[in-house]
Design a protein around this motif. Structure first.
Motif, PDB file in Angstrom:
ATOM      1  N   VAL A   6       0.495  -1.277  -0.219  1.00  0.00           N
ATOM      2  CA  VAL A   6       0.297   0.260  -0.373  1.00  0.00           C
ATOM      3  C   VAL A   6       0.504   2.120   0.058  1.00  0.00           C
ATOM      4  O   VAL A   6       1.557   1.231   1.042  1.00  0.00           O
ATOM      5  CB  VAL A   6      -0.459  -0.200   1.410  1.00  0.00           C
ATOM      6  N   CYS A   7       0.638   2.435  -0.895  1.00  0.00           N
ATOM      7  CA  CYS A   7       1.584   3.624  -1.591  1.00  0.00           C
ATOM      8  C   CYS A   7       1.479   4.324  -0.610  1.00  0.00           C
ATOM      9  O   CYS A   7      -0.190   5.098  -1.783  1.00  0.00           O
ATOM     10  CB  CYS A   7       2.084   3.278  -2.808  1.00  0.00           C
ATOM     11  N   ASP A  43      10.153   5.246  -1.763  1.00  0.00           N
ATOM     12  CA  ASP A  43      10.723   4.000  -0.689  1.00  0.00           C
ATOM     13  C   ASP A  43       9.726   2.993  -1.163  1.00  0.00           C
ATOM     14  O   ASP A  43      10.424   1.833  -1.508  1.00  0.00           O
ATOM     15  CB  ASP A  43       9.600   4.378   1.043  1.00  0.00           C
ATOM     16  N   LEU A  44       8.940   2.612  -1.974  1.00  0.00           N
ATOM     17  CA  LEU A  44       7.874   1.028  -2.547  1.00  0.00           C
ATOM     18  C   LEU A  44       9.198   0.861  -4.310  1.00  0.00           C
ATOM     19  O   LEU A  44       9.333  -0.100  -3.872  1.00  0.00           O
ATOM     20  CB  LEU A  44       6.605   1.815  -3.258  1.00  0.00           C
ATOM     21  N   ASN A  47      12.217  -0.759  -2.314  1.00  0.00           N
ATOM     22  CA  ASN A  47      11.750  -2.134  -1.120  1.00  0.00           C
ATOM     23  C   ASN A  47      12.054  -3.055  -3.187  1.00  0.00           C
ATOM     24  O   ASN A  47      12.457  -3.740  -2.596  1.00  0.00           O
ATOM     25  CB  ASN A  47      11.029  -2.106  -1.154  1.00  0.00           C
ATOM     26  N   LEU A  48      11.225  -2.596  -4.091  1.00  0.00           N
ATOM     27  CA  LEU A  48      11.109  -3.341  -4.810  1.00  0.00           C
ATOM     28  C   LEU A  48      12.464  -3.394  -5.407  1.00  0.00           C
ATOM     29  O   LEU A  48      12.731  -5.287  -6.087  1.00  0.00           O
ATOM     30  CB  LEU A  48       9.860  -3.305  -6.615  1.00  0.00           C
ATOM     31  N   LYS A  49      13.183  -2.911  -5.954  1.00  0.00           N
ATOM     32  CA  LYS A  49      15.375  -3.220  -6.289  1.00  0.00           C
ATOM     33  C   LYS A  49      15.569  -3.918  -5.844  1.00  0.00           C
ATOM     34  O   LYS A  49      16.269  -4.395  -5.447  1.00  0.00           O
ATOM     35  CB  LYS A  49      15.272  -1.958  -6.283  1.00  0.00           C
ATOM     36  N   VAL A  69       1.031   7.176 -11.204  1.00  0.00           N
ATOM     37  CA  VAL A  69       1.426   6.280 -12.230  1.00  0.00           C
ATOM     38  C   VAL A  69       2.659   6.492 -12.561  1.00  0.00           C
ATOM     39  O   VAL A  69       3.316   5.213 -13.596  1.00  0.00           O
ATOM     40  CB  VAL A  69       0.861   7.133 -13.344  1.00  0.00           C
ATOM     41  N   GLY A  70       3.329   6.905 -12.314  1.00  0.00           N
ATOM     42  CA  GLY A  70       5.309   7.048 -12.691  1.00  0.00           C
ATOM     43  C   GLY A  70       5.833   5.870 -11.814  1.00  0.00           C
ATOM     44  O   GLY A  70       6.663   4.864 -12.943  1.00  0.00           O
ATOM     45  N   LEU A  71       5.304   5.344 -11.360  1.00  0.00           N
ATOM     46  CA  LEU A  71       6.010   4.336 -10.328  1.00  0.00           C
ATOM     47  C   LEU A  71       5.502   2.995 -11.138  1.00  0.00           C
ATOM     48  O   LEU A  71       6.194   2.131 -11.075  1.00  0.00           O
ATOM     49  CB  LEU A  71       5.213   4.303  -8.879  1.00  0.00           C
ATOM     50  N   ALA A  72       4.020   2.842 -11.442  1.00  0.00           N
ATOM     51  CA  ALA A  72       3.837   1.905 -12.658  1.00  0.00           C
ATOM     52  C   ALA A  72       4.641   1.745 -13.231  1.00  0.00           C
ATOM     53  O   ALA A  72       5.149   0.706 -14.060  1.00  0.00           O
ATOM     54  CB  ALA A  72       1.880   2.360 -12.464  1.00  0.00           C
TER      55      ALA A  72
END
Length: 243
Positions: A6-7, A43-44, A47-49, A69-72
């Motif tokens: 959740v972000c 931060d998310l 975490n994914l990286k 959207v940029g994160l997605a």
């Protein structure tokens, strides 16, 4: 076990989402969920990286710095399996959300029943099954719209009007093919019914069957031609029996 990220940058909204997820899990015995919360997209992403993987990501869109959207878009460069649900205060980003293959786009405030229904739909999907998308040509671009978010499609002056579950209405550019040819991908999906020469509806959103039309959950009336009424009634009643 389903891993959920959740972000959300607003602590109050984060609490609302986490509480709803807790209630969702409590109301479904045997449901196993691992939930991680993040207050920024940066931060998310870090975490994914680092190697963490989430089957479902609930993302706010409007945030300082990198937005949802940029994160997605960053995630989609390497990950085509994770499912996104955007939770936002604005309808203005729906098209951008669909372009990154979002499963759903929910406008705040969150409504428990709608949110839970969407979680049920997504979590019940086989992990190897991806959402199907309808390609709608606008004046300046083509967007990908999840089948599951479409309430109905109408032919209006040789243009497609696609009404979405979140209230968004998308007008396509003028079509050269027939309505039936244009919406053919939807006709192949058992959720959709060609009720009238100019109307296609998603039976999942049909609230009531009248003598000449369906009343959809968003209040829209979708007319049924006389020759299609018997089939419409059969399809509708069959759906009720399966609930």
């Amino acid at each position: 076990m389903i891993k959920i990220a959740v972000c959300e940058d607003c602590p109050m909204q984060m609490d609302v989402i986490l509480e709803l997820l807790k209630d969702y899990q409590n109301e479904r015995p045997g449901m196993e969920m691992e939930i991680s919360s993040f207050f920024s997209c940066e931060d998310l992403l870090e975490n994914l990286k680092a190697g963490n993987v989430y089957e479902l990501l609930l993302l706010d869109i409007i945030m300082p710095g990198l937005d949802g959207v940029g994160l997605a878009k960053e995630i989609r460069k390497k990950d085509h399996e994770s499912t996104f649900i955007f939770i936002t205060s604005s309808k203005d980003y729906a098209i951008e959300a669909f372009n990154v293959y979002a499963a759903h786009y929910i406008v705040k405030p969150l409504k428990k029943n709608n949110f839970f229904n969407e979680l049920d739909r997504i979590i019940s999907l086989p992990r190897n099954k991806t959402e199907e998308y309808f390609m709608l040509s606008l004046q300046d671009r083509t967007v990908k719209i999840p089948f599951s978010s479409i309430v109905c499609v109408e032919l209006s002056g040789r243009r497609l009007l696609v009404r979405l579950e979140n209230g968004e209405e998308l007008y396509g550019k003028y079509i050269r093919k027939s309505f039936e040819q244009t919406v053919e991908p939807l006709l192949k999906d058992p959720r959709f019914f060609h009720a009238h020469k100019s109307y296609m509806l998603n039976l999942d959103y049909a609230e009531e069957l009248k003598s000449d039309s369906f009343i959809m959950k968003n209040g829209i009336r979708v007319f049924i031609s006389r020759k299609k009424y018997a089939e419409a009634k059969g399809r509708y009643l069959k759906g009720l029996d399966s609930v």
